[in-house]
Design an enzyme around this catalytic site. Structure first.
Site, PDB file in Angstrom:
ATOM      1  CG  ASP A  41      -4.019   2.420  -3.575  1.00  0.00           C
ATOM      2  OD1 ASP A  41      -4.702   2.899  -2.633  1.00  0.00           O
ATOM      3  OD2 ASP A  41      -4.379   1.441  -4.254  1.00  0.00           O
ATOM      4  CG  ASN A  86       2.343  10.327  -1.490  1.00  0.00           C
ATOM      5  OD1 ASN A  86       1.919  10.889  -0.482  1.00  0.00           O
ATOM      6  ND2 ASN A  86       2.111   9.056  -1.754  1.00  0.00           N
ATOM      7  CD  GLU A  87       2.928   6.992   1.594  1.00  0.00           C
ATOM      8  OE1 GLU A  87       3.172   5.906   1.060  1.00  0.00           O
ATOM      9  OE2 GLU A  87       1.982   7.173   2.329  1.00  0.00           O
ATOM     10  CE1 TYR A 139      -2.055   5.506   4.894  1.00  0.00           C
ATOM     11  CE2 TYR A 139      -4.321   4.828   5.327  1.00  0.00           C
ATOM     12  CZ  TYR A 139      -3.401   5.609   4.626  1.00  0.00           C
ATOM     13  OH  TYR A 139      -3.837   6.474   3.667  1.00  0.00           O
ATOM     14  CE1 TYR A 183      -3.020   1.052   3.742  1.00  0.00           C
ATOM     15  CE2 TYR A 183      -3.264  -1.276   3.235  1.00  0.00           C
ATOM     16  CZ  TYR A 183      -3.475   0.044   2.915  1.00  0.00           C
ATOM     17  OH  TYR A 183      -4.150   0.358   1.757  1.00  0.00           O
ATOM     18  CD  GLU A 186      -1.988   8.997   2.057  1.00  0.00           C
ATOM     19  OE1 GLU A 186      -2.078   7.779   2.284  1.00  0.00           O
ATOM     20  OE2 GLU A 186      -1.400   9.473   1.064  1.00  0.00           O
ATOM     21  CD1 TRP A 235      -6.391   6.957   1.398  1.00  0.00           C
ATOM     22  CD2 TRP A 235      -5.555   8.974   0.888  1.00  0.00           C
ATOM     23  NE1 TRP A 235      -6.021   6.944   0.087  1.00  0.00           N
ATOM     24  CE2 TRP A 235      -5.502   8.153  -0.265  1.00  0.00           C
ATOM     25  CE3 TRP A 235      -5.078  10.282   0.779  1.00  0.00           C
ATOM     26  CZ2 TRP A 235      -4.997   8.588  -1.490  1.00  0.00           C
ATOM     27  CZ3 TRP A 235      -4.585  10.728  -0.426  1.00  0.00           C
ATOM     28  CH2 TRP A 235      -4.548   9.887  -1.538  1.00  0.00           C
ATOM     29  CE  LYS A 293      -6.872   2.622   3.634  1.00  0.00           C
ATOM     30  NZ  LYS A 293      -6.628   1.881   2.350  1.00  0.00           N
TER      31      LYS A 293
END
Ligand SMILES: CCCN1C[C@@H](O)[C@H](O)[C@@H](C(=O)O)C1
Length: 599
Positions: A166, A413-414, A470, A474, A508, A553, A572
């Site tokens: 993203d 990352n993730e 999130y 989300y 985040e 974030w 954000k």
């Protein structure tokens, strides 16, 4: 893997000249640049600033979104006094890959758009004359490269980046280019580790040169007074009553290495270092044996006009914003930043979790853009991807290992960590990376919502946990945020009731927020809602003592691909993209400046 990544310096033996400014630039959509002889320059160039991403300068979409080959060229003069030296070009970042030519001679290629590389051009340059460097670059995304993604070809034949991440696929010579002259026999690397106490600090050093092992080493304090000396390729510098490097209370010493040949200095390299130790003990993150609670941000190298390029002005502002708000840390999400960022953090006492661009290693991220429904680590691209991944982990640690500000290494990352195929990948990654950092700083990666305590199969690897969560944005958003809080607490209760004895940092969480949008009572996208979400997370953080950090974030709004979930980028930010505060900045300042440093 690069042999040495020391930051360029000028001294009595070395010369560092930046080649920043306007370069010739040209798109090469047919990938015919070599065949057309562009290795020695090309006609009708666009004058392109370096360092800068090329994307946002253009007024047409085909150019902004351009994906494929493109070329840079620059004429440069090599003075005769460089004769007898090793002459190099050092590129701070060429995103994502480059082949370097000098006077039409191919010198080398490099893969990876966020770390430096050096081209030895000694045998290709003409002394006392003008030379030309050209680069063939490419910004396509692939599943077997970092950062991960796809490149689509549209029906009109144009290519399009399909990131599994993203942030906008800004591309170009995003960091400075240096023309370097160093002695044939020169220092190319060093490392330091530390033992510290109140009344004494010991710097254990090791230094490498292309030839020879005779070194004189000295350590000077902030006033330039020599406080310790040593000799040899490895050794100890002992400092009585040292001034330690502390979080938000930095102090820097200067270490100086002299390479001797027959007792005479033939090269010299000096750098600023901080005397401090980093440890993880139980649920605590310790700096100089004292517990630290991280508060700060996920960030991006992102600004208006120059895109992903390092901008000294923006970095100065960002550092001041972080000091103003009471932050003491940040993650270099999702790639290593320009070396000057780490120097800023060294001076300001800010801790960095340094992250390699292993982002998008999750098909769910791809599905974020209509991607696929398989485990990323089952893909046939994994072997090739791993080679690039570990190569960039090695270069990130080689480049950044001597910064006191570097707290930890984020190796991904993730990623998909809830699938069986992730386990062998991370087993290899953590085995191959364990001895890269002489200081043995903690290694970790971020875990997203699919990778909870009960689902993730890779919880044994990280030295501490970075959670990206999130609820409130989300999922369980708006009026449902109370269910989001309940779900978050339920997950943390599982962590609390487990036998896991490592710190958790929230790396985040946040809400997209349109600056100036106000609503009473709140509504998503309003400044009030961003604060409500942060306040919910803060209530949860304050309920669990193993949570040892909060990094919402993002520090600032930043550019992403266009899409129905983005309003000219990701909003954000606690600050706007032009670095002005949203209401949440004052909320966080109040919370963070009320906490003691070692809260
Ligand atoms: C699953 C979410 C992970 N996280 C990654 C980061 O790069 C994105 O910008 C952020 C967001 O969507 O705001 C989400």
């Amino acid at each position: 893997m690069e042999k040495g990544l020391l930051y360029p310096v000028t001294n009595q033996f070395r010369q560092d000249q930046k080649l920043d400014g306007l370069w010739d630039f040209k798109f090469d959509p047919q990938a015919q640049g070599e065949a057309k002889g562009w290795t020695t320059g090309f006609d009708d160039p666009i004058k392109m600033p370096v360092p800068a991403s090329f994307n946002d300068f253009f007024t047409d979409k085909d150019s902004r979104e351009y994906t494929g080959d493109f070329w840079y060229a620059k004429k440069f003069f090599v003075p005769t006094y460089m004769d007898g030296q090793t002459i190099q070009l050092r590129f701070g970042a060429a995103t994502h890959r480059a082949t370097v030519y000098v006077n039409g001679q191919e010198i080398r290629s490099h893969e990876g758009g966020f770390l430096p590389f050096t081209a030895d051009i000694t045998d290709a340059v003409k002394l006392g004359q003008e030379n030309i460097v050209t680069l063939k670059m490419n910004n396509e995304l692939h599943r077997d490269a970092l950062p991960a993604g796809d490149t689509a070809t549209l029906k009109n034949g144009k290519k399009m980046a399909k990131p599994f991440f993203d942030f906008y696929n800004y591309s170009g010579l995003n960091r400075s280019v240096h023309l370097l002259a160093v002695p044939k026999n020169h220092i190319y690397d060093y490392s330091t580790t530390y033992d510290v106490s109140e009344d004494q600090a010991t710097v254990h050093y090791s230094v490498q040169a292309t030839d020879g092992s005779n070194f004189k080493v000295s350590l000077s304090d902030g006033d330039g007074k020599v406080v310790a000396t040593a000799e040899g390729q490895t050794g100890d510098l002992v400092v009585k009553n040292p001034t330690l490097w502390q979080v938000r209370d930095a102090y820097l010493y200067t270490i100086k290495f002299e390479l001797l040949d027959a007792g005479k200095a033939v090269d010299e390299y000096s750098d600023e270092i901080g005397l401090r130790t980093i440890e993880i003990k139980g649920h605590e993150i310790l700096v100089n044996h004292k517990s630290v609670y991280l508060r700060g941000f996920g960030r991006h190298e992102d600004s208006i006009y120059a895109g992903r390029a390092f901008d000294l002005n923006v970095e100065r502002r960002d550092m001041n914003l972080m000091k103003w708000i009471g932050a003491n840390s940040f993650r270099s999400s999702h790639y290593p930043y320009d070396e000057q960022v780490y120097k800023f953090a060294d001076r300001e006492g800010i801790l960095i979790t340094d992250e390699v661009p292993a982002v998008g290693f999750k098909m769910a991220a791809a599905s974020f853009l209509g991607g696929l429904n398989q485990s990323f680590f089952d893909g046939d691209w994994i072997d090739e991807l791993y080679k690039k991944h570990i190569d960039q982990v090695k270069d990130m640690i080689k480049r950044d290992k001597n910064h006191p500000s570097v707290l930890a290494w984020s190796l991904c990352n993730e990623p998909d960590t809830s699938t069986d195929s992730a386990v062998p990948y991370f087993t290899k990654l953590f085995n191959d990376s364990k001895d890269l950092d002489p200081e043995q700083r903690p290694r970790t990666f971020t875990l997203n919502e699919d990778d909870t305590f009960e689902k993730s199969k890779c919880l044994k690897f990280p030295d501490f946990y970075l959670l990206n969560r999130y609820p409130g944005w989300y999922h369980k958003w708006g009026y449902e945020i109370s269910d989001g809080e309940a779900g978050l607490r339920a997950e943390l209760d599982e962590w609390k009731n487990s036998d896991i004895d490592k710190p958790i940092v929230f790396s985040e969480y946040g809400a997209d927020t349109e600056p100036g949008l106000h609503k009473l009572p709140s509504i998503m996208w309003s400044e009030e809602y961003q604060i409500e979400l942060l306040d919910m997370f803060d209530r949860v953080f304050d309920s669990y003592d193993f949570i040892r950090g909060e990094q919402p974030w993002n520090l600032a709004d930043f550019q992403t691909v266009e899409g129905n979930m983005r309003v000219n980028g990701n909003k954000k930010g606690i600050f706007t993209r032009d670095r002005q505060p949203k209401a949440a900045a004052f909320y966080l300042k109040k919370r963070w400046t009320s906490l003691p440093l070692d809260y």
